[in-house]
Enzyme design. Structure first.
Site, PDB file in Angstrom:
ATOM      1  N   ARG A  66      35.869 138.027  76.133  1.00 46.62           N
ATOM      2  CA  ARG A  66      36.935 139.271  77.270  1.00 46.62           C
ATOM      3  C   ARG A  66      36.992 140.529  75.936  1.00 46.62           C
ATOM      4  NH1 ARG A  66      40.430 137.881  74.269  1.00 46.62           N
ATOM      5  NH2 ARG A  66      39.578 136.347  72.708  1.00 46.62           N
ATOM      6  N   TYR A 194      34.639 137.541  83.767  1.00 42.43           N
ATOM      7  CA  TYR A 194      33.739 136.572  83.058  1.00 42.43           C
ATOM      8  C   TYR A 194      35.707 136.591  82.722  1.00 42.43           C
ATOM      9  CZ  TYR A 194      34.981 134.756  78.703  1.00 42.43           C
ATOM     10  OH  TYR A 194      35.300 133.376  77.222  1.00 42.43           O
ATOM     11  N   LYS A 203      44.999 134.598  80.933  1.00 40.97           N
ATOM     12  CA  LYS A 203      45.557 135.208  79.828  1.00 40.97           C
ATOM     13  C   LYS A 203      45.765 136.308  80.500  1.00 40.97           C
ATOM     14  CE  LYS A 203      42.669 133.915  76.801  1.00 40.97           C
ATOM     15  NZ  LYS A 203      43.459 132.325  75.690  1.00 40.97           N
ATOM     16  N   HIS A 223      49.827 131.390  73.021  1.00 41.68           N
ATOM     17  CA  HIS A 223      48.203 131.268  72.170  1.00 41.68           C
ATOM     18  C   HIS A 223      48.231 130.205  72.086  1.00 41.68           C
ATOM     19  CE1 HIS A 223      43.711 132.220  71.923  1.00 41.68           C
ATOM     20  NE2 HIS A 223      44.235 131.562  73.060  1.00 41.68           N
ATOM     21  N   SER A 245      41.536 132.454  69.451  1.00 43.20           N
ATOM     22  CA  SER A 245      40.068 132.394  70.505  1.00 43.20           C
ATOM     23  C   SER A 245      39.022 131.699  69.733  1.00 43.20           C
ATOM     24  CB  SER A 245      39.543 133.115  71.534  1.00 43.20           C
ATOM     25  OG  SER A 245      40.617 133.679  71.637  1.00 43.20           O
ATOM     26  N   CYS A 247      39.083 129.135  68.275  1.00 50.69           N
ATOM     27  CA  CYS A 247      39.161 128.392  66.293  1.00 50.69           C
ATOM     28  C   CYS A 247      39.505 127.527  66.274  1.00 50.69           C
ATOM     29  CB  CYS A 247      40.162 129.492  65.411  1.00 50.69           C
ATOM     30  SG  CYS A 247      39.338 131.485  65.149  1.00 50.69           S
ATOM     31  N   ASP A 272      44.995 125.982  75.410  1.00 50.62           N
ATOM     32  CA  ASP A 272      45.125 127.464  74.978  1.00 50.62           C
ATOM     33  C   ASP A 272      46.319 127.938  75.493  1.00 50.62           C
ATOM     34  OD1 ASP A 272      43.047 129.326  75.165  1.00 50.62           O
ATOM     35  OD2 ASP A 272      43.552 129.757  77.289  1.00 50.62           O
ATOM     36  N   ARG A 362      30.467 128.696  77.982  1.00 55.12           N
ATOM     37  CA  ARG A 362      31.629 127.858  78.291  1.00 55.12           C
ATOM     38  C   ARG A 362      31.352 126.883  79.492  1.00 55.12           C
ATOM     39  NH1 ARG A 362      37.300 130.035  75.850  1.00 55.12           N
ATOM     40  NH2 ARG A 362      36.348 132.348  75.049  1.00 55.12           N
TER      41      ARG A 362
HETATM   42  C1  OXD Z   1      39.717 133.051  74.737  1.00 54.44           C
HETATM   43  C2  OXD Z   1      39.713 131.800  75.512  1.00 54.44           C
HETATM   44  O1  OXD Z   1      38.848 134.070  74.997  1.00 54.44           O
HETATM   45  O2  OXD Z   1      40.691 131.040  75.884  1.00 54.44           O
HETATM   46  O3  OXD Z   1      40.992 132.981  73.770  1.00 54.44           O
HETATM   47  O4  OXD Z   1      39.127 131.794  76.586  1.00 54.44           O
HETATM   48 MN    MN Z   2      42.951 130.964  74.813  1.00 51.40          MN
END
Ligand code: OXD
Ligand code: MN
Length: 582
Positions: A66, A194, A203, A223, A245, A247, A272, A362
């Protein structure tokens, strides 16, 4: 013409694609698109034995995460975007970005993706329509959302949808913009393929635009993962957790109870995003608006997340992982033995110096493939929350776990949480930043108002969830993690559940309620006493240093900061014995 057809028509007049395809989300359509992407190199088929039905996509090397500095909230008033968002006036945003869409799809196919965020038939679900020139986006949206005819059926010719216009443009970061128009509930994204920038349901809609809808309509877009915890007695608790993100939200959502704790069961509702609403019973109810996982691959292994390993063992789109010439995917953390002739994420022979897989590589995979999905993950009413957890990645300062004194204090704890930055966004990694509710990059309006909304939501439910803060990442002086994490995090969840039932033991510290050393069930875990003490310690000096930082952060919100936040900060300062003037 329906309002959706009218908007699509208007977009086509600007972007001038060679053809327009309304996606139905069918298997046949997916196979056709995959065939085209294999032919033009967008996808590479992976080894049918090692990764059946799976594909590798290599993105442009400058388009791997991002781009927060190119993400804008285009509210009419700058103040409504607030100090933590980039802002452009709606007219300025449109004037700047419209030329990038002008003729952008010439010679390309324009795909129209009608999709639903949330379980089909749920009163809380919402429809979006994404227009894109990227078949990779279509294939990902098919996994991440309920897409195609079912979305049009839900829309029933109406105008209640969030339009999102996306073009990969020329993929140049100089011409990359992700714009949100909260008053119009419109998204424009150009120049990136992306996930977080291009899968607009995620998002852009389910967090940034949805957070403004939620503010106006009395619910919350967060989130957060959602998990289901069953105790040996059969008692069931639902817990939501917000971590920044990369974590560990996916790992916690798919946690496998350690062997010695059989009888406890964790199941996944989401990893998420959570949409939360007050229920008629006074509890807060949570729905996962997504249908799949767009997860970080590195670090996913049979020990860290066996459920994810099984989930991605077939029918998965991998983006930017490493691969053998024969098409076996590999990434750091998959196992200890990288294959000899590995190609790195850019397709170059890996020289073993840098990372083989991109740190933000990913997987995109359907939730239906996850062996730990809860039977209620698509419950149209959602699931009732017993607890909300906030957490950051901090080598120091924050203890393993503490409980907030009450809802308002919990909002303060969440609003001030700090975390080290990760590879999920471009920029420096490992720098501590304030990331309120893990929503810093995702809140679609002024975060001062957002804190106020959180405080109000506490009064909208008579039985609010208990609020906790965790830090799995505390380190010793030599930089080793003190807590084993992953499945062992169950022990921390169990303490929370005991607290909720009024049994768990805790000591009051200036920052909140910390477990007594004997309160955590550590049976079968070889954790030295001194390590546990460090994990649970609250260092007054370190916390005192946080106070002026938090005050400076709060000052950025000026009059938009709710008074209750300042009161909570003053309370913390007082408990720490820090003078109010710092
Ligand atoms: C983020 C995702 O960047 O979930 O938080 O992809
Ligand atoms: Mn996320």
């Amino acid at each position: 013409m329906t309002p959706a057809e009218r908007w699509v028509d208007e977009v086509a007049r600007t972007t001038r694609p060679a053809r327009v395809v309304w996606c139905d989300g069918s298997l046949a359509e997916n196979e056709r698109l995959v065939g085209e992407m294999l032919a033009d190199g967008t996808l590479q088929k992976l080894d049918p034995q090692a990764a059946p039905g799976s594909y590798l996509h290599r993105s442009h090397p400058s388009d791997v995460a991002r781009t927060e500095h190119l993400t804008f909230i285009c509210s009419r008033e700058r103040e409504d975007a607030g100090p933590t968002n980039n802002w452009m006036a709606p007219a300025e945003g449109k004037a700047k970005v419209a030329p990038l869409f002008d003729g952008a799809m010439r010679g390309r196919t324009m795909y129209v993706i009608p999709y639903v965020m949330g379980p089909l038939g749920s009163p809380f679900s919402k429809v979006g329509i994404e227009v894109t020139d990227s078949p990779y986006v279509v294939a990902n949206m098919r996994i991440m959302t309920r897409m195609g005819q079912k979305a049009l059926d839900q829309l029933a010719g109406g105008s209640d949808f969030v339009p999102g216009l996306h073009s990969i443009g020329d993929l140049s970061p100089e011409r990359r913009y992700i714009l949100h128009f909260p008053e119009e509930r419109l998204i424009w994204s150009v120049g990136s393929g992306y996930g977080g920038n291009a899968l607009l349901g995620k998002k852009c809609f389910a967090l940034r635009i949805a957070s403004t809808m939620a503010r106006d309509q009395g619910w919350m877009a967060e989130h957060m993962l959602i998990l289901e915890l069953t105790l040996p007695s059969g008692e069931v608790h639902y817990v939501a957790a917000a971590f920044p993100s990369a974590c560990g939200k996916t790992n916690l959502a798919m946690l496998v109870a350690p062997l010695e704790m059989q009888g406890y069961k964790v199941r996944t509702v989401g990893d998420d995003i959570a949409w939360l609403r007050p229920g008629p019973d006074g509890r807060l109810w949570a729905v996962n608006p997504e249908a799949g996982f767009f997860g970080v691959v590195p670090g996913t292994g049979p020990e860290t997340n066996p459920n994810a390993i099984e989930t991605i063992s077939h029918d998965t789109i991998f983006t930017n992982v490493a691969v053998t010439p024969g098409g076996v995917p590999w990434w750091e953390g998959k196992d200890k033995h990288p294959p000899a002739d590995l190609l790195d994420w850019q397709g170059k022979p890996w020289d073993r110096t840098g990372k083989a897989a991109h740190p933000n590589s990913r997987f995109t995979v359907s939730a239906k493939q996850c062996p730990s999905m809860s039977s209620r993950w698509e419950d149209p009413q959602g699931v009732p929350l017993s607890a909300i957890i906030f957490g950051g990645r901090r080598g120091r300062v924050a203890p393993l776990v503490f409980q907030a004194f009450d809802w308002d204090h919990g909002v303060f704890v969440a609003a001030t949480m700090g975390s080290e930055t990760t590879a999920a966004a471009t920029g420096k990694v490992g720098v501590v930043r304030r990331d309120p509710m893990a929503m810093l990059p995702f809140c679609g309006y002024n975060m001062g108002d957002y804190f106020g909304h959180w405080l109000r939501m506490g009064t909208a439910v008579s039985k609010p969830p208990a609020i906790f803060h965790v830090n799995w990442f505390r380190q010793d002086a030599a930089g080793h993690f003190l807590w084993p994490g992953f499945g062992q995090n169950l022990r921390v969840l169990l303490w929370m559940v005991e607290r909720i039932s009024g049994k768990g033991k805790a000591v009051e510290t200036p920052i909140g309620l910390v477990p007594t050393p004997d309160a955590l069930n550590l049976e079968g875990l070889d954790l030295p006493k001194a390590t546990l003490e460090t994990l649970l310690s609250v260092n007054r000096e370190e916390w005192a240093d946080e106070v002026p930082e938090i005050r400076a952060f709060f000052e950025r919100f000026g009059a938009r900061l709710p008074e209750a936040m300042t009161r909570s900060l003053d309370g913390l300062a007082q408990r720490l014995g820090v003078t109010a003037s710092v």
